[in-house]
Motif scaffolding. Structure first.
Motif, PDB file in Angstrom:
ATOM      1  N   LEU A   1      40.545  37.445  45.526  1.00  0.00           N
ATOM      2  CA  LEU A   1      41.175  37.310  44.213  1.00  0.00           C
ATOM      3  C   LEU A   1      40.711  38.461  43.331  1.00  0.00           C
ATOM      4  CD1 LEU A   1      40.541  33.493  43.729  1.00  0.00           C
ATOM      5  CD2 LEU A   1      42.816  34.531  43.888  1.00  0.00           C
ATOM      6  N   ASP A   2      41.628  39.101  42.603  1.00  0.00           N
ATOM      7  CA  ASP A   2      41.202  40.173  41.696  1.00  0.00           C
ATOM      8  C   ASP A   2      40.751  39.582  40.367  1.00  0.00           C
ATOM      9  OD1 ASP A   2      43.442  39.642  40.126  1.00  0.00           O
ATOM     10  OD2 ASP A   2      44.488  41.505  40.618  1.00  0.00           O
ATOM     11  N   GLU A   3      40.405  40.448  39.438  1.00  0.00           N
ATOM     12  CA  GLU A   3      39.835  39.998  38.167  1.00  0.00           C
ATOM     13  C   GLU A   3      40.842  39.206  37.322  1.00  0.00           C
ATOM     14  OE1 GLU A   3      41.539  44.146  37.694  1.00  0.00           O
ATOM     15  OE2 GLU A   3      40.261  43.083  39.143  1.00  0.00           O
ATOM     16  N   ASP A   4      42.131  39.346  37.611  1.00  0.00           N
ATOM     17  CA  ASP A   4      43.164  38.605  36.879  1.00  0.00           C
ATOM     18  C   ASP A   4      43.625  37.356  37.615  1.00  0.00           C
ATOM     19  OD1 ASP A   4      43.284  40.489  34.725  1.00  0.00           O
ATOM     20  OD2 ASP A   4      44.417  41.829  36.045  1.00  0.00           O
TER      21      ASP A   4
ATOM     22  N   ARG B   1      49.671  34.688  41.550  1.00  0.00           N
ATOM     23  CA  ARG B   1      48.597  33.780  41.142  1.00  0.00           C
ATOM     24  C   ARG B   1      48.885  32.369  41.644  1.00  0.00           C
ATOM     25  NH1 ARG B   1      47.795  35.720  34.915  1.00  0.00           N
ATOM     26  NH2 ARG B   1      50.021  35.262  34.881  1.00  0.00           N
ATOM     27  N   PRO B   2      47.841  31.562  41.832  1.00  0.00           N
ATOM     28  CA  PRO B   2      48.062  30.180  42.294  1.00  0.00           C
ATOM     29  C   PRO B   2      49.015  29.432  41.379  1.00  0.00           C
ATOM     30  CG  PRO B   2      45.730  30.735  42.434  1.00  0.00           C
ATOM     31  CD  PRO B   2      46.405  31.879  41.708  1.00  0.00           C
TER      32      PRO B   2
END
Length: 507
Positions: free
Chosen positions: A390-393, A341-342
């Motif tokens: 980007l996925d849903e998380d 994640r970023p």
């Protein structure tokens, strides 16, 4: 409030004064410098630069390998508000001269290996007023002489840094086209180090194996590590990596995918009756639990394989233009097949399939290249040129480079990196590049020299034929390889082991 690189190193020198900051092998010895000693040497370099007239905004180049003189020169320049210009010493002499001139360098610290280049620098770089050799040997041009000059000069204190001030101009290695000078600020480098969330205890060991002029190595090994009081061990040669792992017993190592693939193939060749955890401990030592991987796309299957040997690979994503880390798999959450994640205070969004980034980590622009800057910086967003989602998380995935995208005559769009990754664990295939030809995909393959050297040419071809048949069976027709060609030499690469696709001709 933005954190600057100058603030990070100033606090670390005070907070971790008695810990080893840098260690390196020299013959049969390990040479050590504490944070206090390093701070004193940084002050000498800074004072020497100031006394010699290289004041605020002077462009200071470092052309050399990872070394203690390189690191103290880097921080000596930055803490005096000069601009550091790291240059890849493995470039051709012509390219080094070109980047020194395009970087408006006025003082150059040069590795003694490039001593033969000094006359050309003096003759062809009119702005350069002083050249210093990055060596501890005494002499007119030496680093030790320069430090002594700094001792004799009035102490020039650490200068407060504006977060928006340019700290470094780092030339992109350029897999295609001319290199561009990325302007990284005090705040962008500081933000990347502070917001990349992983922790090591003071005194832990980080073995630095990547080129120091590269943003990934510089930010993570030499800024993030110092922020935590970590001891950075210098790997003096890639050929000494296994020996130095045993010598320094590191807790973390940064690697690029090609290094991981090479190590995996060697571990896989060990007798299968030997437990994998035992093999892993013999290769990586007792302390190493994490490898941080970046610089290019790594096939996720290597993450699963390395787990069997007792080591986790934490994948991240970034570019020189983002100082460089954008996203990261680590202590705050992991999806092993993703790029994480970023990091904090960084936004990522997908625009027309392209990964775009906004935040403090983004560069100021390309030095003296406004048109190139305007192509990638739009409305506060940096357009990376990478394709992904980007996925849903909120975890980031990358499929390939936009400029590498193959558009076949039948209209199908293919990311060659995805196909090349499918062959990364095939022992006989050392390197592979996939290209389009009409409505077909074809490959250029460099066989693994160690494996192929023990086989007849017919057997090499037979194994490659089988690997391609096995791959094609699982693919739709438009993703199958219609043929391949073998080559006798490795592909030309950048210093971070990325293949230079623009130099490849085939079929």
């Amino acid at each position: 409030m933005k954190t600057t690189v100058t603030e990070i190193i100033e606090k670390s020198i005070a907070k971790f004064a008695n810990y080893d900051a840098v260690i390196w092998p020299e013959k049969d010895e390990i040479i050590r410098r504490t944070y206090r000693e390093m701070g004193e040497d940084i002050a000498r370099i800074r004072s020497g630069l100031h006394e010699a007239g290289f004041t605020e905004d002077a462009h200071i180049a470092t052309v050399g390998r990872s070394s203690y003189p390189w690191v103290t020169t880097f921080y000596g320049a930055l803490t005096g508000n000069s601009v550091i210009v790291p240059i890849d010493m493995n470039l051709s002499d012509d390219d080094i001269i070109d980047e020194l001139n395009r970087g408006d360098v006025v003082c150059a610290f040069v590795d003694p290996i490039k001593k033969t280049l000094l006359e050309r620098i003096e003759a062809e770089c009119p702005k350069i007023r002083k050249i210093v050799l990055l060596t501890d040997k005494d002499g007119e041009y030496s680093y030790e002489t320069w430090k002594a000059f700094g001792v004799g000069a009035p102490l020039f204190e650490i200068q407060p840094a504006d977060p928006d001030k340019v700290a470094a101009i780092m030339f992109t290695s350029g897999t295609t086209g001319v290199s561009k000078g990325v302007m990284m600020t005090q705040g962008s480098l500081g933000a990347d180090a502070v917001n990349m969330y992983y922790h090591l205890a003071p005194g832990s060991v980080d073995l630095s194996v990547l080129p120091i002029h590269h943003a990934f190595c510089l930010t993570v090994d030499w800024i993030k590590a110092f922020e935590q009081g970590v001891t950075v061990a210098i790997n003096d040669s890639i050929g000494h990596l296994v020996k130095n792992i045993k010598k320094f017993e590191p807790h973390v190592i940064l690697m690029v995918p090609l290094m991981i693939e090479t190590i995996y193939k060697k571990m896989k060749s060990v007798n299968p009756l030997v437990p994998k955890k035992l093999v892993g401990s013999q290769v990586f030592g007792k302390n190493l639990k994490h490898i941080i991987c970046g610089g290019a796309r790594l096939d996720p299957k290597f993450i699963d394989e390395f787990k069997k040997y007792g080591v986790d690979i934490w994948m991240g994503y970034g570019s020189t233009e983002t100082s460089p880390v954008v996203s990261f798999n680590g202590e705050r959450g992991i999806k092993w097949d993703s790029l994480g994640r970023p990091i904090d205070n960084t936004e990522v969004k997908i625009i027309d399939g392209e990964i775009c980034v906004r935040g403090d980590i983004v560069m100021k622009g390309y030095y003296n290249m406004p048109e190139e800057t305007n192509k990638v910086l739009k409305d506060g967003w940096f357009y990376t040129g990478d394709l992904g989602y980007l996925d849903e998380d909120g975890y980031l995935y990358m499929s390939g480079r936009k400029k590498n995208l193959i558009i076949l005559a039948n209209g199908e769009n293919i990311s060659p990196e995805e196909i090349e990754g499918a062959f990364s664990t095939v022992p006989i295939i050392g390197e592979i590049v996939v290209v389009g030809q009409g409505t077909n995909l074809r490959a250029l393959i460099y066989p693994d020299p160690e494996k192929a050297g023990k086989m007849k040419a017919e057997q090499v071809q037979k194994e490659i034929d089988k690997a391609i048949r096995d791959y094609n069976k699982k693919q739709p027709s438009y993703r199958r390889l219609a043929g391949y060609e073998l080559r006798d030499e490795p592909f030309p690469k950048t210093s971070t082991r990325k293949i230079k696709r623009d130099l490849i001709t085939m079929f």
